[in-house]
Motif scaffolding. Structure first.
Motif, short mmCIF file in Angstrom:
data_model
loop_
_atom_site.label_atom_id
_atom_site.label_comp_id
_atom_site.label_asym_id
_atom_site.label_seq_id
_atom_site.Cartn_x
_atom_site.Cartn_y
_atom_site.Cartn_z
N THR A 312 -40.11 27.35 -71.29
CA THR A 312 -39.45 26.49 -72.27
C THR A 312 -38.32 25.69 -71.65
N ILE A 313 -37.49 26.35 -70.85
CA ILE A 313 -36.35 25.66 -70.23
C ILE A 313 -36.84 24.58 -69.27
N LYS A 314 -37.80 24.92 -68.40
CA LYS A 314 -38.30 23.94 -67.44
C LYS A 314 -39.03 22.79 -68.13
N THR A 315 -39.72 23.08 -69.21
CA THR A 315 -40.42 22.03 -69.94
C THR A 315 -39.45 20.96 -70.41
N ASN A 316 -38.33 21.38 -71.01
CA ASN A 316 -37.34 20.41 -71.48
C ASN A 316 -36.68 19.67 -70.33
N LEU A 317 -36.39 20.36 -69.24
CA LEU A 317 -35.77 19.70 -68.09
C LEU A 317 -36.74 18.74 -67.41
N PHE A 318 -38.02 19.10 -67.35
CA PHE A 318 -38.99 18.28 -66.63
C PHE A 318 -39.43 17.05 -67.43
N THR A 319 -38.97 16.93 -68.69
CA THR A 319 -39.22 15.68 -69.41
C THR A 319 -38.17 14.63 -69.07
N VAL A 320 -37.10 15.02 -68.41
CA VAL A 320 -36.00 14.10 -68.13
C VAL A 320 -36.40 13.02 -67.13
N ALA A 321 -36.92 13.44 -65.97
CA ALA A 321 -37.23 12.47 -64.90
C ALA A 321 -38.25 11.42 -65.33
N PRO A 322 -39.38 11.78 -65.97
CA PRO A 322 -40.31 10.74 -66.41
C PRO A 322 -39.68 9.73 -67.36
N ASN A 323 -38.82 10.22 -68.25
CA ASN A 323 -38.19 9.30 -69.20
C ASN A 323 -37.19 8.37 -68.51
N VAL A 324 -36.50 8.88 -67.51
CA VAL A 324 -35.57 8.03 -66.75
C VAL A 324 -36.35 6.94 -66.01
N VAL A 325 -37.42 7.32 -65.34
CA VAL A 325 -38.25 6.35 -64.63
C VAL A 325 -38.85 5.33 -65.61
N GLY A 326 -39.27 5.80 -66.77
CA GLY A 326 -39.79 4.90 -67.79
C GLY A 326 -38.76 3.89 -68.25
N THR A 327 -37.50 4.31 -68.36
CA THR A 327 -36.42 3.41 -68.75
C THR A 327 -36.20 2.34 -67.70
N VAL A 328 -36.21 2.74 -66.44
CA VAL A 328 -36.02 1.77 -65.35
C VAL A 328 -37.16 0.74 -65.35
N ALA A 329 -38.39 1.21 -65.52
CA ALA A 329 -39.54 0.30 -65.57
C ALA A 329 -39.43 -0.67 -66.74
N LEU A 330 -38.99 -0.17 -67.89
CA LEU A 330 -38.80 -1.01 -69.07
C LEU A 330 -37.81 -2.14 -68.78
N LEU A 331 -36.68 -1.80 -68.19
CA LEU A 331 -35.65 -2.81 -67.91
C LEU A 331 -36.10 -3.82 -66.87
N VAL A 332 -36.79 -3.35 -65.84
CA VAL A 332 -37.29 -4.27 -64.80
C VAL A 332 -38.26 -5.28 -65.41
N LEU A 333 -39.18 -4.80 -66.23
CA LEU A 333 -40.19 -5.67 -66.82
C LEU A 333 -39.59 -6.66 -67.81
N THR A 334 -38.65 -6.21 -68.64
CA THR A 334 -38.09 -7.11 -69.65
C THR A 334 -37.18 -8.16 -69.01
N PHE A 335 -36.39 -7.78 -68.01
CA PHE A 335 -35.54 -8.77 -67.33
C PHE A 335 -36.39 -9.77 -66.56
N SER A 336 -37.46 -9.28 -65.94
CA SER A 336 -38.37 -10.16 -65.22
C SER A 336 -39.06 -11.12 -66.20
N SER A 337 -39.45 -10.62 -67.36
CA SER A 337 -40.10 -11.44 -68.37
C SER A 337 -39.19 -12.57 -68.84
N ASP A 338 -37.92 -12.28 -69.06
CA ASP A 338 -36.97 -13.32 -69.45
C ASP A 338 -36.74 -14.31 -68.32
N TYR A 339 -36.63 -13.81 -67.11
CA TYR A 339 -36.35 -14.68 -65.96
C TYR A 339 -37.46 -15.71 -65.79
#
Length: 499
Positions: A312-339
Motif C-alpha cells: 500500500t505504501i509503495k503503491t502510493n509513492l510509486f504514483t508520484v513519479a509518473p504524474n510528475v513526468v506527465g506534468t512536465v510533458a503537458l507543459l512542454v506540449l502546451t508551451f510548444s503549441s502556443d509558440y
C-alpha cells in the motif's frame, strides 16, 4: 491611451464580413494593427500570470484532489471499512460522472452570466464540503449521494476556468496558460499520493487513517474557496490591480486575438448556434474519445500501479513519479503549441504516446515484467492530460463569440467526462489485477481520437488554403485576422481556422 481613443482605433480597423477586402497578406497585417505599448502589455501579462493563474491552479488542484481521493483511500482499506462489496466501489466512481455531465452546461451559463470569479468559488465550497462528508459516511448509500452532489459542484470547474482565461489571454497564449492550470490535475496525482502517504501514518485509536485524508483536503478546499471569491477579478475592466493603460491594452488584445466583443450579453439561443456546424460534432466525438484514456489514467492509476504487486505504501509513492513526468510533458506540449500556434499535431503526439502505454500494459504480465509495466505507466501519464487541454484550446480558438465559447466548452468537457462512464464500467473487480478489457477499451478510444484529430487538422489546412485562393490573399492565417471582425464565425469570409 484612454478608452475612447482605443475604441476609435478598433472602429478604424473593422473588416466588412460581407466582402473580401484584402489584396494580400500585408494589407491584412496593416489593417489589423493595434497601437499597443509593449511595456504595458508585458506588465499586464505579468499581473495575469501572477495574480490570476496561481489561484486558479490551486483551485483545480483541490478539484482534482477531492474528486480522486477515494482512489487513495481505497488503498488504505476505506472500501472495506464502510462495507463496500463487489462492484460497489466502481459504481461510486461511475456515478460521479452522471451529474458531472448533466450540470456542466447549465452551471457554465451561470458562469457566463455572473462571472467565473464568483460562481466557481461557490462551487468549490460545495465540493470541499462533500469531501468532509465522505469522511463520516458509513455505507454505500451515503457515499452514493455524496458522489452525486460532488459531480454537480465540480461539473463547471474546467469549462468555467477555460472560458475565464480566454477573456484575459489571446489565442496564441491560451494553451500554455490552460496547461499551467491543468497541470494542477497531474500534480494532484503526485501530491495526493504523498498526502495519502502522510495521512496514513497518523495513528489514532478513534479514527481511521483515511478520515484524516478527507478532512485535510476538504477543509483546505473550503478555506481557499473563500479567499478566491474575494480575490479573483470579474473582468479586466473592473480589476483593481490594473491601471487605465493596462485596462485599455487588455481590451485591445482580446478584440485582436480572442473575441468578437467583450462582456457580450448572454443569449442562450445564440450560444448553442455552433452546433449547427458539423465541425463541432467532430469535436464532440474527439472529446468523447479522448475522455476514456484520460479517465482511466486519472481514476485508476493507483490500481494499475497496485497490480504490479507493491505494498500500500509503495503503491502510493510509486504514483508520484509518473504524474510528475506527465506534468512536465503537458507543459512542454502546451508551451510548444502556443509558440508554433499549432494544435492538431501537438494533440496527436500525446495520444500516440498513451496508446502505446495501454498496448504495452495489456499485452504483458505486469508481475513478471514489472519494470516494463511501470515504464508503461509513465507513457500513460505523459499522454493523458495534454490532449484534453489542447482540444479545449482548439475549439475555443475557433469560437470567437464569448457566449458560444462558454457553452461549447461546457458541452465538450461534459462529453469528455461522459467517457468516464465508459472507463469506470470497464474497470471491473473481476478483471483485477491486469484489467485487460479496460486497457484494450482505453486504447481503442485513444486510437479513434488520433484518427479524428489527424483528419480534422488536415481538413482545416486544406480549407484555409482554399479560402486564400478564393480571396487571393496569399498565405493568410488565423493570426492575421482580428477576431473582432469575425462576427459570423467560420461563415465570415476572412475567417481562418487555427489548426
Amino acid at each position: 491611451m484612454d478608452m475612447e481613443k482605443t475604441n476609435e482605433t478598433f472602429a478604424a480597423h473593422q473588416i466588412d464580413d460581407s466582402l473580401p477586402k484584402f489584396d494580400d497578406k500585408s494589407d491584412v497585417e496593416r489593417s489589423s494593427a493595434r497601437v499597443i505599448d509593449p511595456e504595458v502589455q508585458r506588465s499586464l501579462l505579468r499581473k495575469c500570470d501572477w495574480f490570476i493563474l496561481p489561484p486558479l491552479t490551486i483551485m483545480y488542484l483541490f478539484n482534482a484532489l477531492d474528486k480522486g481521493n477515494v482512489a487513495n483511500a481505497k488503498t488504505d482499506g476505506w472500501d472495506k471499512d464502510i462495507g463496500l462489496v463487489g462492484n460497489q466501489y466502481y459504481l461510486l466512481v461511475m456515478i460521479f460522472y452522471v451529474p458531472f455531465c448533466l450540470f456542466g452546461t447549465p452551471i457554465s451559463l451561470l458562469v457566463k452570466r455572473f462571472s467565473a470569479a464568483r460562481v466557481l468559488p461557490l462551487m468549490m465550497i460545495g465540493f470541499g464540503s462533500m469531501s468532509l462528508f465522505t469522511s463520516i459516511a458509513k455505507n454505500f448509500s451515503e457515499i452514493f449521494a455524496i458522489r452525486w452532489f460532488l459531480g454537480i459542484f465540480e461539473s463547471a470547474m474546467l469549462p468555467g476556468v477555460v472560458y475565464y482565461l480566454s477573456t484575459f489571454y489571446r489565442r496564441g497564449e491560451l494553451a500554455s496558460r490552460v496547461g499551467l492550470f491543468y497541470a494542477a490535475a497531474a500534480i494532484a496525482g503526485a501530491f495526493s499520493g504523498l498526502l495519502a502517504f502522510g495521512s496514513f501514518q497518523i495513528d489514532s485509536p478513534k479514527y481511521h487513517s483515511w478520515q484524516f485524508l478527507f478532512w485535510i483536503e476538504g477543509g483546505a478546499t473550503i478555506f481557499f474557496a473563500v479567499f478566491a471569491f474575494f480575490w479573483l477579478p470579474r473582468d479586466s475592466d473592473t480589476w483593481w490591480i490594473l491601471n487605465d493603460n493596462e485596462k485599455a491594452v487588455a481590451r485591445a488584445r482580446i478584440l485582436e486575438d480572442s473575441s468578437v466583443t467583450i462582456n457580450e450579453k448572454l443569449s442562450i439561443r445564440d450560444a448553442f448556434r455552433p452546433f449547427k456546424d458539423p465541425l463541432y460534432w467532430v469535436w464532440a466525438f474527439i472529446s468523447l474519445s479522448l475522455g476514456v484514456p484520460l479517465a482511466s489514467v486519472n481514476n485508476f492509476l493507483p490500481q494499475i500501479v497496485a497490480s504490479l504487486g507493491y505494498s500500500t505504501i509503495k503503491t502510493n509513492l510509486f504514483t508520484v513519479a509518473p504524474n510528475v513526468v506527465g506534468t512536465v510533458a503537458l507543459l512542454v506540449l502546451t508551451f510548444s503549441s502556443d509558440y508554433f500556434r499549432e494544435r492538431s499535431i501537438h494533440i496527436c503526439i500525446p495520444l500516440a504516446t498513451t496508446l502505446v502505454g495501454f498496448i504495452v500494459l495489456g499485452s504483458i504480465d505486469p508481475i513478471a515484467h514489472r519494470g516494463v509495466a511501470y515504464f508503461a505507466c509513465f507513457l500513460l501519464t505523459m499522454g493523458a492530460s495534454a490532449p484534453s487541454v489542447l482540444v479545449a484550446t482548439w475549439y475555443n480558438n475557433n469560437t470567437p463569440q464569448e457566449s458560444r465559447r462558454a457553452v461549447v466548452t461546457a458541452v465538450m468537457v461534459a462529453l469528455a467526462n461522459a467517457s468516464g462512464l465508459i472507463s469506470t464500467n470497464v474497470f471491473r473487480a473481476q478483471d483485477e489485477p491486469k484489467y485487460v478489457p479496460a486497457l484494450a477499451t482505453s486504447a481503442a478510444f485513444g486510437g479513434l481520437c488520433l484518427v479524428l484529430v489527424s483528419a480534422t487538422g488536415l481538413w482545416m489546412r486544406w480549407e484555409n488554403r482554399k479560402r486564400n485562393r478564393e480571396q487571393g490573399t496569399g498565405n493568410l492565417t488565423a493570426a492575421d485576422v482580428p477576431t473582432e471582425t469575425l462576427g459570423q464565425g467560420p461563415k465570415s469570409l476572412s475567417f481562418r481556422y487555427m489548426y
